[in-house]
Scaffold this motif. Structure first.
Motif, short mmCIF file in Angstrom:
data_model
loop_
_atom_site.label_atom_id
_atom_site.label_comp_id
_atom_site.label_asym_id
_atom_site.label_seq_id
_atom_site.Cartn_x
_atom_site.Cartn_y
_atom_site.Cartn_z
N ARG A 89 -4.79 -6.96 7.70
CA ARG A 89 -4.46 -7.78 6.47
C ARG A 89 -5.91 -7.66 5.78
O ARG A 89 -6.83 -7.99 6.35
CB ARG A 89 -3.97 -9.07 7.00
N PHE A 90 -5.61 -7.43 4.46
CA PHE A 90 -6.59 -7.38 3.63
C PHE A 90 -7.29 -8.87 3.13
O PHE A 90 -6.41 -9.75 2.90
CB PHE A 90 -6.46 -6.54 2.33
N THR A 91 -8.38 -9.02 3.34
CA THR A 91 -9.04 -10.51 2.89
C THR A 91 -9.03 -10.65 1.50
O THR A 91 -8.55 -11.83 1.05
CB THR A 91 -10.57 -10.58 3.58
N ASN A 92 -9.32 -9.90 0.57
CA ASN A 92 -9.25 -10.25 -0.70
C ASN A 92 -8.23 -9.57 -1.62
O ASN A 92 -8.24 -9.66 -2.99
CB ASN A 92 -10.61 -9.81 -1.27
N ASN A 93 -6.98 -9.23 -0.89
CA ASN A 93 -5.85 -8.85 -1.73
C ASN A 93 -4.64 -9.07 -1.06
O ASN A 93 -4.78 -9.63 0.28
CB ASN A 93 -5.87 -7.36 -2.34
N HIS A 94 -3.54 -8.82 -1.59
CA HIS A 94 -2.08 -9.24 -0.73
C HIS A 94 -1.47 -8.23 -0.08
O HIS A 94 -0.62 -8.32 0.71
CB HIS A 94 -1.16 -9.48 -1.94
N TRP A 95 -2.27 -6.99 0.03
CA TRP A 95 -1.74 -5.96 0.86
C TRP A 95 -1.87 -6.32 2.48
O TRP A 95 -2.76 -6.75 3.09
CB TRP A 95 -2.53 -4.80 0.66
N VAL A 96 -0.92 -5.66 3.13
CA VAL A 96 -0.99 -5.58 4.60
C VAL A 96 -0.76 -4.19 5.18
O VAL A 96 0.62 -3.66 4.35
CB VAL A 96 -0.22 -6.40 5.36
N ILE A 97 -1.31 -3.72 5.80
CA ILE A 97 -0.99 -2.17 6.36
C ILE A 97 -0.15 -2.56 7.91
O ILE A 97 -0.94 -2.88 8.65
CB ILE A 97 -2.15 -1.26 6.46
N ARG A 98 1.15 -2.26 8.09
CA ARG A 98 1.97 -2.60 9.03
C ARG A 98 1.97 -1.04 9.87
O ARG A 98 2.59 -0.15 9.39
CB ARG A 98 3.06 -3.22 9.02
N ARG A 99 1.04 -0.87 10.86
CA ARG A 99 0.82 0.67 11.04
C ARG A 99 2.16 1.21 11.38
O ARG A 99 2.41 2.54 10.88
CB ARG A 99 0.03 0.60 12.43
N ASP A 100 3.06 0.89 12.29
CA ASP A 100 4.31 1.64 12.57
C ASP A 100 5.16 1.82 11.41
O ASP A 100 5.76 2.87 11.15
CB ASP A 100 4.89 0.82 13.72
N ALA A 101 5.54 0.82 10.76
CA ALA A 101 6.00 0.98 9.51
C ALA A 101 5.72 1.76 8.40
O ALA A 101 6.15 2.36 7.76
CB ALA A 101 6.72 -0.63 8.85
N ALA B 36 6.10 5.23 9.56
CA ALA B 36 7.26 5.80 9.67
C ALA B 36 7.94 6.04 8.05
O ALA B 36 8.85 6.90 7.89
CB ALA B 36 8.22 4.65 10.38
N GLU B 37 7.67 4.94 7.30
CA GLU B 37 8.10 5.22 5.86
C GLU B 37 7.88 6.25 5.00
O GLU B 37 8.37 7.17 4.39
CB GLU B 37 7.73 3.82 5.15
N LEU B 38 6.41 6.72 5.51
CA LEU B 38 5.81 7.94 4.71
C LEU B 38 5.95 8.95 5.53
O LEU B 38 5.26 10.30 5.00
CB LEU B 38 4.36 7.60 4.56
N GLY B 39 6.50 9.09 6.66
CA GLY B 39 6.64 10.32 7.63
C GLY B 39 5.45 10.94 8.09
O GLY B 39 5.20 12.12 7.86
N PRO C 7 0.75 -1.29 -0.02
CA PRO C 7 0.01 0.03 -0.04
C PRO C 7 0.94 1.34 0.14
O PRO C 7 0.28 2.30 -0.48
CB PRO C 7 -0.71 -0.03 1.22
N GLU C 8 2.03 1.27 0.58
CA GLU C 8 3.03 2.53 0.65
C GLU C 8 3.21 2.65 -0.90
O GLU C 8 3.50 4.09 -1.22
CB GLU C 8 4.16 2.16 1.62
N ASP C 9 3.57 1.49 -1.71
CA ASP C 9 3.75 1.92 -2.94
C ASP C 9 2.84 2.74 -3.78
O ASP C 9 2.87 3.60 -4.71
CB ASP C 9 4.12 0.69 -3.79
N ALA C 10 1.62 2.19 -3.65
CA ALA C 10 0.21 2.82 -4.12
C ALA C 10 0.14 4.36 -3.68
O ALA C 10 -0.27 5.09 -4.44
CB ALA C 10 -1.12 2.13 -3.69
N VAL C 11 0.36 4.80 -2.46
CA VAL C 11 0.28 6.03 -2.07
C VAL C 11 1.44 7.00 -2.56
O VAL C 11 1.03 7.86 -3.07
CB VAL C 11 0.54 5.85 -0.36
N ARG C 12 2.34 6.59 -2.78
CA ARG C 12 3.55 7.12 -3.35
C ARG C 12 3.13 7.58 -4.97
O ARG C 12 3.40 8.66 -5.24
CB ARG C 12 5.00 6.43 -3.40
N ASP C 13 2.80 6.46 -5.53
CA ASP C 13 2.30 6.68 -6.88
C ASP C 13 1.22 7.59 -7.18
O ASP C 13 1.09 8.50 -7.81
CB ASP C 13 1.99 5.32 -7.74
N TYR C 14 0.08 7.53 -6.17
CA TYR C 14 -0.92 8.32 -6.31
C TYR C 14 -0.36 9.85 -6.20
O TYR C 14 -0.73 10.74 -6.88
CB TYR C 14 -1.87 8.01 -5.07
#
Length: 329
Positions: free
Chosen positions: A80-92, A95-98, A45-52
């Motif tokens: 963890r999303f039920t119907n796709n491969h994404w996981v949102i790890r809150r702290d990471a 931190a990665e997106l500041g 999901p971080e990659d999708a946010v950056r691209d958006y």
């Protein structure tokens, strides 16, 4: 972003399902730069946010507050999303997106947040009544499933959203026709929840079971086709759609009685708004309050609206984030 930016309402909001992720900028209670991205196109999901942000020309450094509506039960930990491969790890993720704030909310809860602030242009009243401002509001939405939630007004202003699993209550049976269809559903599924009828797949169930009962050849393969045939004048498809609306009236009325939602009912989801004019002509309004001597009068003055906002999930995410930041200030 500093605190003044947060108070001005500038943030990134998202509405993420199994297939698509919708993103927008939330600025001054208005959605800007809405885009839909395919979840499968991004490893994380971080990659999708950056691209958006790259697509809309907004620097990552300018975004400090994010609210994401996620399809599924949201707890305090990672999601963890039920119907796709994404996981949102809150702290990471934070931190990665500041980020200063990351708020994750259930996707249907954002519908409730949206209902707390919808203007008349984004809703259509389908049942008249009297709003009691100090009482709960009910939000119900047949779509992929049946979402149910409520809004509770807070003494100092604002709202609290109460998510639930109301789509999985027992399907109410009030006629011989209901009972005959319920029996067929029980044979197939065991427990018969409201969602077995009041959803996209539920409308298909209702159509197939009706055809089976009546010895009629099933001509529709999908919920969309049932609706299209009904609007095109197919009497049988129209009768099934009408039965769907009547069952929705019963389930919504039961939910109002349960939570005391005298602040009104808001219908959302992917089905009813698509057939709004037909819904307005249906027996929903009368069936909603067609009850016993106690429950009928209780429901008689409860108003009902259909939410017609194009992106209520994104709008609700903005409202949820705004209130969360306000509560922290």
């Amino acid at each position: 972003m500093n605190s003044s930016n947060a108070q001005s309402g500038f943030a990134l909001v998202g509405d993420i399902g199994g297939t698509n992720a919708r993103f927008a900028l939330w600025r001054g209670e208005v959605l800007e730069s809405i885009q839909v991205l395919a979840c499968a196109d991004y490893p994380r999901p971080e990659d999708a946010v950056r691209d958006y942000l790259l697509r809309v020309g907004e620097p990552l450094a300018g975004v400090r507050n994010v609210c994401l509506a996620c399809a599924g039960p949201v707890g305090a930990g990672d999601f963890r999303f039920t119907n796709n491969h994404w996981v949102i790890r809150r702290d990471a993720f934070r931190a990665e997106l500041g980020l200063s704030h990351l708020l994750l909310v259930n996707d249907f809860s954002t519908m409730a947040w949206a209902a707390s602030r919808l203007s008349d242009e984004h809703r259509v009243q389908v049942r008249p009544g009297r709003v009691l401002d100090d009482r709960a509001r009910l939000i119900i939405g047949p779509g992929t499933g049946l979402g149910v939630g409520s809004l509770m007004p807070l003494p100092g202003g604002g709202w609290e959203v109460l998510p639930c699993e109301g789509g999985h209550v027992d399907l109410p049976v009030t006629s011989e026709r209901d009972f005959a269809i319920w029996q067929l559903l029980r044979e197939k599924y065991g427990h018969v929840s409201a969602e077995r009828v009041l959803s996209g797949s539920g409308l298909e169930n209702l159509y197939r079971m009706s055809c089976q009962l009546d010895g009629v050849e099933a001509r529709c393969a999908s919920a969309a086709e049932i609706g299209e045939r009904a609007l095109a004048g197919d009497a049988y498809a129209d009768a099934v759609l009408e039965h769907f609306f009547l069952w929705l009236a019963r389930v919504a009325g039961n939910a109002v009685l349960t939570v005391g939602a005298l602040g009104g009912v808001f219908i959302t989801g992917g089905i009813v708004p698509r057939f709004l004019e037909r819904f307005q002509r249906s027996g929903f309004s009368s069936a909603f309050a067609a009850r016993g001597k106690t429950s009928g009068p209780y429901l008689d003055q409860v108003p009902v609206w259909v939410m017609t906002a194009e992106h209520p999930g994104l709008f609700g995410a903005g409202v949820a984030l705004e209130q969360a930041l306000k509560n922290e200030s």
